[in-house]
Design an enzyme around this catalytic site. Structure first.
Site, mmCIF file in Angstrom:
data_model
loop_
_atom_site.group_PDB
_atom_site.id
_atom_site.type_symbol
_atom_site.label_atom_id
_atom_site.label_comp_id
_atom_site.label_asym_id
_atom_site.label_seq_id
_atom_site.Cartn_x
_atom_site.Cartn_y
_atom_site.Cartn_z
ATOM 1 N N GLU A 42 0.836 -1.210 0.000
ATOM 2 C CA GLU A 42 0.000 0.000 0.000
ATOM 3 C C GLU A 42 0.870 1.258 0.000
ATOM 4 O O GLU A 42 0.543 2.260 -0.636
ATOM 5 C CB GLU A 42 -0.967 0.006 1.183
ATOM 6 C CG GLU A 42 -1.885 -1.222 1.297
ATOM 7 C CD GLU A 42 -2.557 -1.628 0.001
ATOM 8 O OE1 GLU A 42 -2.792 -0.766 -0.873
ATOM 9 O OE2 GLU A 42 -2.849 -2.834 -0.161
ATOM 10 N N TYR B 214 -1.660 -8.115 -11.054
ATOM 11 C CA TYR B 214 -0.566 -7.971 -10.093
ATOM 12 C C TYR B 214 0.661 -8.764 -10.553
ATOM 13 O O TYR B 214 1.767 -8.233 -10.648
ATOM 14 C CB TYR B 214 -0.971 -8.520 -8.720
ATOM 15 C CG TYR B 214 -2.050 -7.742 -8.016
ATOM 16 C CD1 TYR B 214 -3.359 -7.760 -8.480
ATOM 17 C CD2 TYR B 214 -1.773 -7.006 -6.882
ATOM 18 C CE1 TYR B 214 -4.355 -7.071 -7.824
ATOM 19 C CE2 TYR B 214 -2.766 -6.307 -6.214
ATOM 20 C CZ TYR B 214 -4.059 -6.343 -6.686
ATOM 21 O OH TYR B 214 -5.039 -5.652 -6.038
HETATM 22 N N1 BES Z 1 -5.910 -1.267 -4.578
HETATM 23 C C1 BES Z 1 -5.899 -2.590 -4.059
HETATM 24 C C2 BES Z 1 -7.242 -3.051 -3.545
HETATM 25 C C3 BES Z 1 -8.345 -3.028 -4.583
HETATM 26 C C4 BES Z 1 -8.145 -3.517 -5.858
HETATM 27 C C5 BES Z 1 -9.583 -2.538 -4.243
HETATM 28 C C6 BES Z 1 -9.179 -3.464 -6.784
HETATM 29 C C7 BES Z 1 -10.617 -2.502 -5.167
HETATM 30 C C8 BES Z 1 -10.408 -2.969 -6.451
HETATM 31 C C9 BES Z 1 -4.850 -2.756 -2.960
HETATM 32 O O1 BES Z 1 -3.707 -2.002 -3.150
HETATM 33 C C10 BES Z 1 -4.412 -4.185 -2.988
HETATM 34 O O2 BES Z 1 -3.846 -4.567 -3.977
HETATM 35 N N2 BES Z 1 -4.675 -4.942 -1.938
HETATM 36 C C11 BES Z 1 -4.311 -6.336 -1.853
HETATM 37 C C12 BES Z 1 -3.052 -6.527 -1.081
HETATM 38 C C13 BES Z 1 -1.846 -6.891 -1.797
HETATM 39 C C14 BES Z 1 -0.667 -7.160 -0.894
HETATM 40 C C15 BES Z 1 -1.892 -7.777 -2.950
HETATM 41 C C16 BES Z 1 -5.414 -7.040 -1.115
HETATM 42 O O3 BES Z 1 -6.319 -6.381 -0.611
HETATM 43 O O4 BES Z 1 -5.366 -8.265 -1.033
HETATM 44 ZN ZN ZN Z 2 -2.544 -2.705 -4.795
#
Ligand code: BES
Ligand code: ZN
Length: 590
Positions: free
Chosen positions: A285, A372
């Site tokens: 984050e 990702y």
């Molecule tokens: N921005 C994302 C969360 C998100 C993505 C919210 C798409 C709504 C729509 C956040 O930065 C994220 O990627 N969170 C991941 C954690 C990460 C370590 C892969 C999560 O929530 O699992």
């Molecule tokens: Zn993210």
């Protein structure tokens, strides 16, 4: 009419919102968020001006005291309704009064029982990707940035937090008005607020953590490395651009692991495990402060530019803090998560492409680890061709040139052509970015930490189960990798043996439980069911519970229990978590 974003009615030719002054009030009795907002545009509006809304009650629109005519377009199941202001007649400002309904997907209203403290109700937002429009009318496309100021009135003794600079508060008549200022321009999806019994603790010169009082100690300990992470990130990508980096720990129903709301990251309480082993989430984050929040994907079709880059930066920060072996271990778990996602969609399905047309597609329904981890692998592939030094210089320039701007995949390819032309002879960029599946030239990840897990997995295939003493010293990410690589159906006796070898009956790591319960259910290890149901009831993070719920719904013996469980958790969980569970049952005809 020049719509550039399939998920928004924004027409950039009409002008852009540049600043919003909000007056908001959280009414817990009626579960209504009411507001008045004054919008400033970057140019006078000569013709109609279109805004996104969804499930939003618009009471009035005016400009310099004069009523402005407004009409709603037909409700679209993904976009909501276009709100058209039709006679702004050259004005560059207008004011809208609105009420966000109970159906607002960006909001979750919690009863006291759903919080850690159990004493007070709670409200929080989650706007990404396209839910800001359920709170206030806006150009809800990541390509529009605005600064804002806000007054948020909440009933005493509740405290309000926003992803902005706190500017003080004052109380009168049983309510408290909190003031905020957001001096850096953000896209609408980074708008965020929370209201509840919230306290805070300073962690460093520019960071503090906010949480319910019951959690604040543990949170402060778990996140203590934040200033080190900030320092490493700045070495890589330049000075932190948002002044402060604060964190808010949410109640358990928060549907994500983390959300990078600018200046105030939102985090799941399930990452507080007492050993700092899940703080890669924090690095992730934090990294968004450069990749995503500063250089922003132009539309959700370019989402990989936010998440692929952030996953890359996350692992560079971790590499600097924990060592490269540890970063590669996490890369290996990431790749495996992605493989499962690709298997789930099908190897030639559109969501396995980094970029594909999403017209008519709900952006939330195609969010997956493909963006990702395929994005990450692509960037590592480039890094390994040109070398780290050159790649870091390239990244710094990319960030410096596009700060507070948006970027499309196509513009990114042009940047690669200009700044890293040597890669084109060696990598099929078009294939990586636009083709489905996973390219054969993906970079391998190597680390002795991975080898140790591979050896134990090999042993398991040969019929030798790991013993407690073999794995007691493992890093969290090693156990996670081992569990991930296990077949989904194994003998019930093995379930029992693994449960005791990895102490899964008392672990606090929800990722372990998610993997294990999925296997346990599919394997018919029925004794695990009550605890699996407990996990699905108490944790709201979709990534943790949806695979377990899916296993329940897909397995003969547990299938009849899936629908009743959903009905039980419906009032507890976030609207988007409930929606994801509901869609799963519908797909399976349950
Ligand atoms: N921005 C994302 C969360 C998100 C993505 C919210 C798409 C709504 C729509 C956040 O930065 C994220 O990627 N969170 C991941 C954690 C990460 C370590 C892969 C999560 O929530 O699992
Ligand atoms: Zn993210």
């Amino acid at each position: 009419m020049a719509r550039h974003d399939p998920h928004s009615y924004t027409d950039l030719a009409q002008g852009r919102i540049r600043h919003i002054a909000f007056q908001l009030e959280a009414d817990f009795a009626q579960r209504q968020l009411r507001g008045t907002a004054r919008y400033l545009l970057d140019q006078p509006a000569r013709g109609p001006f279109d805004l996104d809304t969804r499930d939003l009650d618009v009471r009035s629109v005016s400009s310099s005291g004069r009523a402005v005519r407004f009409t709603f377009g037909k409700e679209d199941p993904i976009l909501g309704s276009r709100l058209r202001l039709s006679d702004l007649a050259g004005a560059d400002e207008f004011t809208i009064t609105f009420v966000a309904s109970q159906a607002a997907r960006a909001l979750q209203w919690l009863s006291p029982a759903q919080t850690a403290g159990g004493r007070h109700p709670y409200l929080f937002t989650q706007c990404q990707p396209h839910h800001a429009r359920t709170i206030f009318p806006c150009q809800d496309s990541p390509s529009v940035r605005f600064t804002y100021e806000a007054e948020l009135r909440v009933p005493a003794p509740l405290v309000a937090a926003m992803a902005a600079a706190p500017m003080g508060s004052w109380s009168a008549d049983g309510a408290t008005a909190f003031h905020f200022d957001m001096p850096q321009p953000i896209p609408s999806y980074l708008f965020a607020l929370a209201v509840g019994e919230i306290t805070s603790r300073d962690l460093g010169p520019r960071s503090r953590v906010y949480a319910e009082p019951d959690l604040i100690e543990a949170a402060a300990w778990e996140f203590a490395q934040i200033e080190d992470m900030l320092a490493e990130a700045e070495k890589l990508y330049g000075p932190y651009p948002w002044e402060r980096y604060d964190m808010l720990v949410l109640p358990p129903s928060f549907p994500y692991g983390g959300m990078e709301n600018a200046r105030l990251t939102f985090l799941t309480p399930t990452m507080i495990v007492g050993d700092r082993s899940l703080t890669n989430l924090l690095a992730h984050e934090l990294a968004h402060s450069w990749t995503g929040n500063l250089v922003t994907n132009a539309t959700w079709e370019d989402f990989w530019l936010n998440e692929g880059w952030t996953t890359y930066a996350e692992r560079r920060i971790l590499g600097a803090i924990e060592g490269e072996d540890s970063a590669m271990l996490r890369a290996a778990t990431g790749r495996n998560t992605m493989r499962r996602a690709i298997q789930h969609f099908g190897w030639d399905a559109d969501p396995t492409r980094l970029k594909f047309s999403q017209a008519g597609i709900d952006p939330e329904s195609v969010v997956s680890y493909v963006a990702y981890e395929k994005g990450y692998s692509f960037l590592v592939r480039l890094e390994r061709i040109v070398g780290r030094r050159a790649f870091d210089a390239f990244t710094r320039k990319y960030i410096a040139e596009h700060r507070f701007q948006t970027i499309t995949t196509e513009a990114f390819i042009d940047i690669l052509r200009r700044d890293l032309p040597q890669i084109f002879g060696q990598v099929d960029v078009q294939n990586w970015l636009y083709a489905p599946g996973f390219p054969a030239d993906a970079p391998p990840f190597e680390s002795p930490l991975i080898d140790e897990v591979s050896n134990r997995l090999f042993d398991y295939q040969e019929g030798r189960l790991p013993r407690r003493e073999d794995v007691a010293g493992w890093k969290t990410a090693q156990t996670y990798l081992f569990l991930q690589y296990l077949p989904r159906v194994i003998p019930v006796d093995d379930c029992r043996a693994l449960e005791s070898a990895f102490a899964l009956d008392r672990t606090r790591v929800p990722q372990f439980l998610s993997q294990f319960f999925e296997i346990a259910i599919r394997s018919g290890y029925r004794q695990a069911l009550p605890r699996a149901e407990d996990l699905i009831t108490t944790v709201g993070r979709m990534f943790i519970i949806v695979p377990v719920f899916q296993a329940m719904a897909q397995t003969e013996w547990s299938r009849p229990l899936a629908r009743p469980l959903l009905e039980k958790v419906r009032p507890r969980h976030h609207p988007i978590t409930v929606l994801a569970m509901e869609q799963m049952l519908t797909q399976l005809g349950l």
